[in-house]
Design an enzyme around this catalytic site. Structure first.
Site, mmCIF file in Angstrom:
data_model
loop_
_atom_site.group_PDB
_atom_site.id
_atom_site.type_symbol
_atom_site.label_atom_id
_atom_site.label_comp_id
_atom_site.label_asym_id
_atom_site.label_seq_id
_atom_site.Cartn_x
_atom_site.Cartn_y
_atom_site.Cartn_z
ATOM 1 C CB CYS A 1 60.788 0.578 36.050
ATOM 2 S SG CYS A 1 61.008 -0.722 37.281
ATOM 3 C CB CYS B 1 -0.969 -0.017 1.177
ATOM 4 S SG CYS B 1 -0.238 0.470 2.728
ATOM 5 C CB CYS C 1 60.372 1.325 40.701
ATOM 6 S SG CYS C 1 58.909 1.479 39.698
ATOM 7 C CB CYS D 1 45.184 14.361 -2.298
ATOM 8 S SG CYS D 1 46.019 15.926 -1.978
ATOM 9 C CB CYS E 1 48.937 13.393 -3.464
ATOM 10 S SG CYS E 1 48.326 14.569 -4.660
ATOM 11 C CB CYS F 1 72.220 9.836 43.556
ATOM 12 S SG CYS F 1 71.215 8.600 44.395
ATOM 13 C CG HIS G 1 75.544 0.012 41.147
ATOM 14 N ND1 HIS G 1 74.709 -0.942 40.632
ATOM 15 C CD2 HIS G 1 75.923 0.771 40.083
ATOM 16 C CE1 HIS G 1 74.570 -0.767 39.342
ATOM 17 N NE2 HIS G 1 75.323 0.275 38.979
#
Lengths: 174, 540
Positions: free
Chosen positions: B323, B188, B341, B286, B296, B336, B361
């Protein structure tokens, strides 16, 4: 738009209750809201889901039938094309625009001339023949392909569970 | 159906460009229900009256690019694009003589490549072509169209007396209130309208609206125009169609300036500057701002690089260490070399210098004597490399940004110069005598634009003799451009007026010629393969 949807859903419900197809039953959860339906699908014969009666929810959008309903199984069911949370992934419930990958033929997808009955029949045949090409549940698809026996065991367990659950709401009233 | 529907789609009423209107030969046809002026809804007349083809449009001289390029281009307004599309359709239509509305779908299927369409049409696979384009071949629907000659287009309202149930709303309606495409699935009209409206407004579909039934035949323009009454929807549909026409057409491109409704059409695709009527100058290939002398591919890379966070990560690798245990990124701001951490779950003790555990160390708190030649060298090398890369990028980027920034003040400069010109006219100079200032700003801006892009070019360039030459050109142009800029800033008084005028004119002529020299040199380099790029995947 919502009035077209309502009229159409009423007509579909009438048709489904007068002429229910074998193994299917569906109708609105309450008379107040015709946009939420519950359906019961019987597991097809000679398949792993035989004799199970799985209950699903259908949610219709306000612009139904221009857009498809959403379908979600409430019963637990393990099937390659049904997500773990019960949502059904089947092409007939996807609007033609939804398929960017081109997996599905447009003739398999939702169009306004589809109906609840056709959706449920498709889901029923999906239960019998899973489509493992684009599975919603990868584990189920893998097991279906590689370890049919284990798949059957899980399916049987779920079939038993459906029989212990409450029957679908339509029959609850009787 | 009345002539109310005449207002949309392919409407060329608003034609204001003095084009030759060869497109109205169907206008006198009163049976054309949908009244589209160009007669899209009509069967092919076979006259081919409009078959002049795509290049009939006249464009005012100002839009044509003259000297630099042998091939002119056109700037087309939305109306002209529509006309152009109609011309295309008519040209094909005059040859293959099927309904224009079908021709449009076919052309769209072939991305508006007329030759390809004709080739397929006259080949053996004609039927297959119609199937691929999702239309019913016109020779298959002759009968229906004969019965209802009063109906325009492919959308056929079935006029039989009986009723019909619409498969969408499930209402039973007289057949006259339903519509079907050639595939013969009737629904319809109000469901059709809802369906098409939702496709257009919600999905932005114009080309891919299929029959709502499970068939893929496409809805044609005439049917859409007949069923949709809302003018907003009609307009959107027309926009979508022109949009896809331009997008599919390799020889056309929308002007990328915001809200500009024009498109540019060239005769063949190449990287070249085109200027829209809105005065936006862009590269046809472009769509970026015109970027001579960079190609481009490079300008694309550069823009991406500037947008990316990739330089942030370069900075991180140049200025921080990780770390050794939890890989947290650390920037050292003093203290130093014994690091602990801060990450609560890590708390690793390590040496900032060698990144090894701190324990060995011992008590040598301020330096690291555990010097592992290879490891230290590798670490240093990789850090230096990324530091160098970052510095190199920043060098070019700063200079690029500098010119970009100056260009942003372009408008200020023009208004400042305008004030000066007014002032000079009060010093007894004529209007024509002061025009050199505007010309100077034009050239200044052009030089800045070119310089800006030379830094992009240089960034990707490997050193060789030619690149030295290029840099010398660049340096010379930059120097003289800055001089010119400085002259323009100077105050102008009655005494120094003549002197300044002389200097400015000399300078801008020099700048202009140096700019051309630089560009010519780069272009010659492209032709002769002089340029070697820093990364191998750049091909010129």
């Amino acid at each position: 738009m919502a009035s077209t949807a309502l009229r159409r859903l009423m007509a579909e419900f009438k048709q489904l209750s007068e002429n229910p197809p074998e193994g299917l039953m569906a109708g609105p959860i309450s008379d107040e809201n015709y946009f939420e339906w519950e359906a019961a699908i019987t597991g097809p014969q000679d398949t792993v889901f035989e004799d199970g009666v799985f209950i699903a929810r259908l949610t219709f959008p306000q612009d139904y039938p221009l857009n498809p309903p959403k379908m979600k199984f409430m019963s637990k069911i393990f099937h390659p094309n049904i997500y773990a949370d019960g949502r059904v992934c089947i092409s007939i419930l996807h609007a033609p625009g939804d398929d960017p990958m081109g997996y599905e033929q447009s003739s398999e997808r939702w169009s306004p001339v589809q109906s609840v009955e056709k959706v449920l029949l498709s889901v029923m045949s999906m239960l019998a023949e899973p489509n493992t090409e684009s599975p919603a549940n990868v584990d189920a698809a893998k097991m279906w392909r590689e370890n049919r026996e284990d798949f059957k065991k899980i399916a049987h367990k779920h079939v038993r569970m459906t029989l212990e659950e409450d029957p679908p709401s339509e029959s609850r009233n009787t | 159906m009345s002539s109310d529907d005449e207002d949309y789609l392919y409407d060329d009423d608003s034609d204001d460009s003095g084009n030759e209107s060869t497109v109205n030969q169907d206008e006198d046809d009163d049976n054309d229900d949908f009244g589209m002026d160009i007669g899209l809804g009509e069967e092919a007349s076979g006259s081919g009256g409009g078959g002049g083809g795509g290049l009939m449009m006249m464009v005012s001289g100002a839009d044509k690019k003259g000297s630099d390029h042998a091939h002119p281009y056109e700037v087309l307004s939305t109306e002209q694009i529509v006309e152009h599309m109609v011309d295309c359709i008519k040209e094909v239509n005059s040859v293959i003589q099927i309904p224009t509305t079908t021709v449009r779908i076919l052309l769209n299927h072939f991305k508006w490549d007329k030759e390809k369409l004709m080739e397929r049409y006259f080949s053996d696979s004609q039927e297959q072509m119609f199937a691929e384009a999702k239309v019913v071949p016109p020779y298959k629907l002759g009968a229906k169209a004969m019965v209802a000659p009063d109906l325009g287009g492919r959308g056929v309202s079935l006029s039989a007396k009986s009723t019909l149930e619409c498969e969408i709303c499930y209402l039973t309606l007289p057949k006259s209130l339903t519509t079907a495409l050639e595939c013969g699935h009737p629904y319809c009209n109000s469901c059709w309208t809802e369906y098409i409206t939702s496709k257009i407004m919600n999905e932005g579909a114009s080309q891919s609206i299929e029959c709502p039934g499970n068939c893929d035949i496409l809805v044609d323009d005439v049917t859409v125009m007949k069923l949709v009454k809302d003018s907003k929807v009609k307009l959107k549909y027309q926009h979508l169609i022109t949009n896809s026409f331009v997008d599919c057409n390799r020889l056309m491109r929308w002007c990328p300036a915001p809200d500009c409704p024009n498109a540019v059409k060239v005769q063949f695709v190449e990287s070249r500057p085109v200027k829209c009527r809105c005065s936006h100058l862009f590269c046809f290939a472009c769509s970026e701002n015109w970027h001579d002398p960079v190609r481009c591919v490079l300008i694309k890379r550069w823009i991406k690089k500037c947008d990316d966070d990739s330089e942030t990560s370069n900075w991180i690798s140049a200025n921080t260490k990780e770390c050794p245990k939890c890989k947290a990124t650390i920037e050292k701001d003093g203290g130093c070399n014994h690091m602990i951490c801060r990450n609560q779950s890590c708390r690793a003790d390590f040496c900032w210098v060698c990144l090894g555990p701190w324990e060995p160390h011992g008590s040598s708190w301020y330096n690291c004597n555990r010097y592992d030649e290879d490891e230290a060298k590798n670490a240093r090398d990789s850090q230096e490399k990324s530091r160098a890369a970052l510095q190199r990028y920043l060098f070019y980027c700063n200079r690029y940004m500098n010119h970009l920034q100056s260009l942003k003040f372009e408008n200020n400069l023009y208004s400042m110069v305008k004030d000066k010109m007014d002032e000079m006219q009060q010093h007894n100079m004529s209007w024509i005598e002061v025009q050199f200032l505007k010309k100077a700003v034009d050239i200044l801006c052009e030089c800045r634009r070119t310089l800006m892009y030379t830094y992009v070019f240089a960034y990707y360039l490997k050193r060789n003799n030619q690149s030295e030459l290029f840099e010398a050109n660049q340096k010379d142009l930059e120097n003289s451009t800055e001089h010119l800029s400085e002259y323009l800033e100077r105050d102008i008084s009655a005494e120094n007026l003549v002197d300044i005028k002389q200097k400015v004119q000399d300078k801008f002529r020099y700048c202009d010629s140096r700019r051309r020299v630089l560009l010519d040199h780069v272009h010659e380099g492209y032709d002769r393969d002089w340029w070697v790029y820093t990364s191998d995947d750049i091909t010129s």
